[in-house]
Design a protein around this motif. Structure first.
Motif, short mmCIF file in Angstrom:
data_model
loop_
_atom_site.label_atom_id
_atom_site.label_comp_id
_atom_site.label_asym_id
_atom_site.label_seq_id
_atom_site.Cartn_x
_atom_site.Cartn_y
_atom_site.Cartn_z
N VAL A 127 0.86 -1.18 0.00
CA VAL A 127 0.00 0.00 0.00
C VAL A 127 0.90 1.24 0.00
O VAL A 127 1.67 1.46 0.92
CB VAL A 127 -0.93 0.00 1.24
N ALA A 128 0.80 2.03 -1.09
CA ALA A 128 1.65 3.23 -1.20
C ALA A 128 0.94 4.46 -0.63
O ALA A 128 1.57 5.34 -0.04
CB ALA A 128 2.02 3.47 -2.65
N GLU A 129 -0.38 4.51 -0.81
CA GLU A 129 -1.14 5.66 -0.28
C GLU A 129 -2.42 5.15 0.38
O GLU A 129 -3.08 4.24 -0.14
CB GLU A 129 -1.55 6.60 -1.43
N SER A 130 -2.74 5.75 1.49
CA SER A 130 -4.01 5.41 2.15
C SER A 130 -4.53 6.66 2.86
O SER A 130 -3.94 7.74 2.74
CB SER A 130 -3.79 4.28 3.15
N ASN A 131 -5.58 6.52 3.64
CA ASN A 131 -6.12 7.67 4.36
C ASN A 131 -5.23 8.10 5.52
O ASN A 131 -5.40 9.19 6.06
CB ASN A 131 -7.52 7.34 4.89
N HIS A 132 -4.29 7.26 5.89
CA HIS A 132 -3.43 7.58 7.03
C HIS A 132 -1.97 7.82 6.64
O HIS A 132 -1.21 8.37 7.42
CB HIS A 132 -3.50 6.46 8.08
N HIS A 133 -1.60 7.35 5.44
CA HIS A 133 -0.19 7.49 5.03
C HIS A 133 -0.09 7.88 3.56
O HIS A 133 -0.87 7.43 2.74
CB HIS A 133 0.57 6.17 5.23
N THR A 143 -11.27 14.48 7.72
CA THR A 143 -12.31 15.10 8.56
C THR A 143 -13.70 15.00 7.94
O THR A 143 -14.70 15.18 8.60
CB THR A 143 -11.96 16.58 8.80
N SER A 144 -13.78 14.77 6.63
CA SER A 144 -15.11 14.64 6.02
C SER A 144 -15.06 13.53 4.98
O SER A 144 -13.98 13.17 4.50
CB SER A 144 -15.50 15.96 5.34
N PRO A 145 -16.24 13.00 4.61
CA PRO A 145 -16.26 11.92 3.60
C PRO A 145 -15.61 12.33 2.28
O PRO A 145 -15.11 11.49 1.55
CB PRO A 145 -17.76 11.65 3.41
N LEU A 146 -15.61 13.64 1.98
CA LEU A 146 -15.03 14.10 0.71
C LEU A 146 -13.52 13.87 0.66
O LEU A 146 -12.92 13.78 -0.41
CB LEU A 146 -15.33 15.59 0.51
N HIS A 147 -12.89 13.84 1.87
CA HIS A 147 -11.43 13.68 1.90
C HIS A 147 -10.99 12.22 1.88
O HIS A 147 -9.81 11.93 1.85
CB HIS A 147 -10.86 14.37 3.14
#
Length: 446
Positions: A127-133, A143-147
């Motif tokens: 995993v190269a990109e995720s919501n945490h890294h 902070t919102s579903p859009l992000h």
């Protein structure tokens, strides 16, 4: 043109393995089988520690040079609680299946269990990109579903994986010593001392017994099976050799149980040379079909024999390997060396044959003229390669000099702990792989 060095153009090319003294070698590191695949681009060795090591041809180099490809643990030591027997992890034989796709398939066996291994290149994805890294950088939680974003995978590296696709077990009561893949690439045979079984590569829980020489009363046992091989072109024909100095050719179309052989290759013994050791030294340790299937090569303790498949009563050629040991048979019996099982090999063009001897000597013969080359797979070979000179054996001697190493082989106090039992010949060119204790030697000829 006369070859001045007498080495027949053979030169030491490479050596793999720990080059320490023989006394310091771990038993598990001793090579117990070596085998080129059908292309010659890959080479496999198995050892007493149950490991299989694969080598790949190094295309960047001009000559025939190999590099480490992968290594995996094929067999583990086991214990048979019913018979109170330890089952060694030692690899007795490796046979490659012809390559059908990007993966390699090979059979390896210890005394009891045969495994079909699939060796293939596999790319690892992370995993190269995720919501945490973002790569290695931590990100604040969205902070919102859009992000929210979908994780992105990236290829990291290629690894070589080995997985056992099939495990063929519990089919042999005695130790498996031979396996041979059929030319149809669908079936193979496995042999122990008394039985030969036929398997389908895709079916691991069922085999057919095609030869059974076990007597009803074991006290009447007079011979054991020593080696077996399928014919290279006719998928219904196979042969097996016996400790009674004969080779039997069988046809599976004839009947389901091939106890009645189609042909039996046997030479009558000369009664004048009979001795206490005759039976032991005449036992055949290995048999090989020539690539065209017209001839059979067999090895007993002191000699090589070439048989024409159309003539059963005597070999076409008998080649003495180490006749100078005839006077030492008592000593060899005492130290159990008389039971050593030397392999024999055809060259890729069927014009040469190869087999090993003691003190790490091995010999290559022209199958027509019987002219030969004696070589020695030991440390002097790679010392000489570094210096760029002749291979030291005795002063002023080159490795393979007629009358050089051959005389040394007969005069020297031979080290019976050093022996060349296992070897393999490249299918398309004059390159040979020699197993010398825990080292793998490669020799090439122009």
């Amino acid at each position: 043109m006369e070859d001045p060095s007498g080495s027949g153009g053979w030169r030491f090319a490479q050596c793999f393995g720990d080059k320490g003294e023989v006394e310091d070698i771990t038993e598990a590191d001793i090579i117990s089988t070596v085998e080129f695949d059908s292309t010659g681009n890959y080479l496999a060795t198995g050892d007493k520690g149950g490991r299989v090591v694969l080598f790949e041809r190094n295309e960047l180099k001009k000559g025939c040079e190999y590099k480490f490809y992968t290594e995996f643990q094929s067999h583990e030591p086991e214990f048979d609680y019913l018979k109170s027997l330890e089952i060694e992890e030692k690899i007795n034989k490796i046979k490659w299946c012809k390559r059908q796709n990007a993966a390699h398939f090979l059979l390896s066996t210890n005394d009891k269990t045969i495994k079909l291994w699939k060796v293939f290149e596999k790319s690892l994805r992370v995993v190269a990109e995720s919501n945490h890294h973002d790569g290695q950088r931590p990100l604040p939680p969205p902070t919102s579903p859009l992000h929210l974003r979908l994780p992105r995978m990236a290829q990291q590296e290629l690894i070589i994986a080995a997985v056992p696709r099939k495990v063929y077990s519990n089919a042999h009561a005695y130790h498996i010593h031979s396996i041979s893949v059929n030319s149809d690439q669908e079936t193979y045979i496995s042999a122990d001392d008394l039985r030969i079984n036929l398997w389908n590569l895709n079916i691991s829980d069922q085999s057919f017994n095609i030869v059974d020489i076990k007597p009803v009363n074991m006290e009447e046992l007079t011979e054991v099976i020593t080696a077996t091989e399928f014919h290279p072109q006719q998928c219904n024909v196979f042969m097996y050799s016996s400790s009674k100095s004969n080779i039997k050719l069988a046809d599976m179309r004839d009947q389901a149980l091939c106890d009645r052989h189609a042909k039996c290759f046997e030479e009558e013994e000369d009664p004048s040379t009979r001795s206490f050791f005759s039976e032991i030294i005449s036992s055949i340790s290995d048999v090989k079909f020539s690539h065209d299937g017209q001839y059979i090569l067999s090895r007993d303790y002191l000699s090589l024999k070439i048989w024409d498949i159309k003539m059963e009563n005597r070999p076409v050629k008998t080649i003495p390997i180490h006749d100078h040991l005839r006077g030492k048979l008592c000593d060899l019996y005492e130290n159990d060396c008389i039971f050593d099982k030397f392999e024999c090999i055809w060259g890729g063009d069927d014009k040469h044959v190869l087999t090993g001897s003691y003190h790490n000597y091995f010999r290559i013969f022209d199958s027509d003229t019987l002219s030969d080359v004696v070589l020695q797979a030991d440390k002097s070979a790679f010392k000489a390669k570094k210096i760029g000179g002749a291979i030291p054996g005795k002063p002023g001697m080159k490795n393979g000099v007629r009358g050089g190493l051959r005389d040394a082989m007969q005069l020297e106090t031979l080290d019976f702990n050093k022996k060349i039992l296992h070897a393999s010949w490249h299918p398309r060119e004059n390159t040979i792989a020699i197993a010398a204790t825990n080292n793998l030697f490669l020799y090439s000829a122009a």
